[in-house]
Design a protein around this motif. Structure first.
Motif, mmCIF file in Angstrom:
data_model
loop_
_atom_site.group_PDB
_atom_site.id
_atom_site.type_symbol
_atom_site.label_atom_id
_atom_site.label_comp_id
_atom_site.label_asym_id
_atom_site.label_seq_id
_atom_site.Cartn_x
_atom_site.Cartn_y
_atom_site.Cartn_z
ATOM 1 N N THR A 105 -34.486 23.137 8.343
ATOM 2 C CA THR A 105 -33.734 23.515 9.547
ATOM 3 C C THR A 105 -34.656 24.137 10.590
ATOM 4 N N TYR A 108 -36.833 21.518 12.183
ATOM 5 C CA TYR A 108 -36.114 20.610 13.073
ATOM 6 C C TYR A 108 -35.738 21.278 14.391
ATOM 7 N N ILE A 109 -35.261 22.528 14.310
ATOM 8 C CA ILE A 109 -34.828 23.168 15.563
ATOM 9 C C ILE A 109 -36.002 23.441 16.499
ATOM 10 N N LEU A 112 -36.065 20.898 19.124
ATOM 11 C CA LEU A 112 -34.957 20.872 20.077
ATOM 12 C C LEU A 112 -35.216 21.868 21.211
ATOM 13 N N ARG A 118 -29.720 23.664 20.263
ATOM 14 C CA ARG A 118 -29.999 24.358 19.006
ATOM 15 C C ARG A 118 -28.721 24.947 18.414
ATOM 16 N N ARG A 120 -25.664 23.894 18.782
ATOM 17 C CA ARG A 120 -24.829 22.816 18.227
ATOM 18 C C ARG A 120 -25.357 22.384 16.857
ATOM 19 N N HIS A 121 -26.664 22.281 16.759
ATOM 20 C CA HIS A 121 -27.242 21.852 15.481
ATOM 21 C C HIS A 121 -27.003 22.899 14.399
#
Length: 212
Positions: A105, A108-109, A112, A118, A120-121
């Motif tokens: 996580t 991945y962020i 963004l 961020r 929303r994810h």
């Protein structure tokens, strides 16, 4: 007289060196025999090998951890230890999964843009975690839940409270902490491998190494 003493000294030297050579020969013979016995066990059939070729073992042996045997004062203490072993085997895999999720996580962020993307994810991650882990969490006992909080700190080097705060914000962290406190737990609990959790660390080490 001097010649006689010289002869005796020479004889003594010869005996000493003969003894040394004999011990050296025996040591080399034993070493050679061991090498031959090891390589012979792993040698392939002769027809599959080119001439003058041999096979030597090249394998890392697993580490075997040896602890002093536990001495239980009574049956109750022994039952508590056996329960700890069962709980670790149930909870440790979950803590490791959480650690992997945190890593993925976070990585991945970082790709963004800051702001709504961020958020929303992270909301999607939270929803997915609830759907995936809530059925498993319901099966945990209270003691297993408290152990999980500590093992998450062990695996991630961050308390559950810190993780929630980092990903979901202070408000959500405070909410989950208050919810846990209602049941006598705390998301701020830290793992102490050299203190209160020394026995747990021993069990984890043995479980991970396949010795329990």
């Amino acid at each position: 007289m001097e010649k006689t003493q010289a002869k005796r000294q020479n004889a003594g030297r010869k005996a000493y060196f003969c003894g040394m050579n004999a011990r050296l020969f025996i040591s080399l013979s034993v070493a050679l025999a061991l090498c031959v016995s090891v390589t012979a066990r792993t040698r392939q059939p002769a027809e599959n090998l080119p001439l003058q070729t041999d096979t030597v073992i090249d394998k890392m042996l697993p580490t075997i951890y040896v602890y002093p045997p536990l001495k239980f004062k009574n049956k109750r203490q022994e039952r508590r230890y056996n329960k700890l072993v069962r709980d670790v085997k149930i909870v440790l895999p979950i803590a490791k999964e959480v650690n992997q999720i945190v890593i993925e996580t976070y990585e991945y962020i970082q790709t963004l843009p800051e702001g709504k993307a961020r958020q929303r994810h992270l909301k999607a991650v939270e929803k997915g975690l609830k759907a995936q882990y809530m059925p498993r969490m319901r099966k945990l006992t209270f003691s297993q839940g408290k152990l999980l909080i500590k093992l998450i700190d062990r695996q991630t080097s961050s308390t559950s409270y810190e993780l929630v705060k980092a990903f979901l914000g202070s408000f959500r962290a405070a909410f989950y902490q208050a919810f846990a406190a209602m049941f006598g737990a705390s998301l701020k609990k830290e793992y102490d491998a050299e203190g209160d959790d020394r026995l747990t660390e021993r069990v984890i080490t043995l479980v991970e190494n396949g010795q329990l």
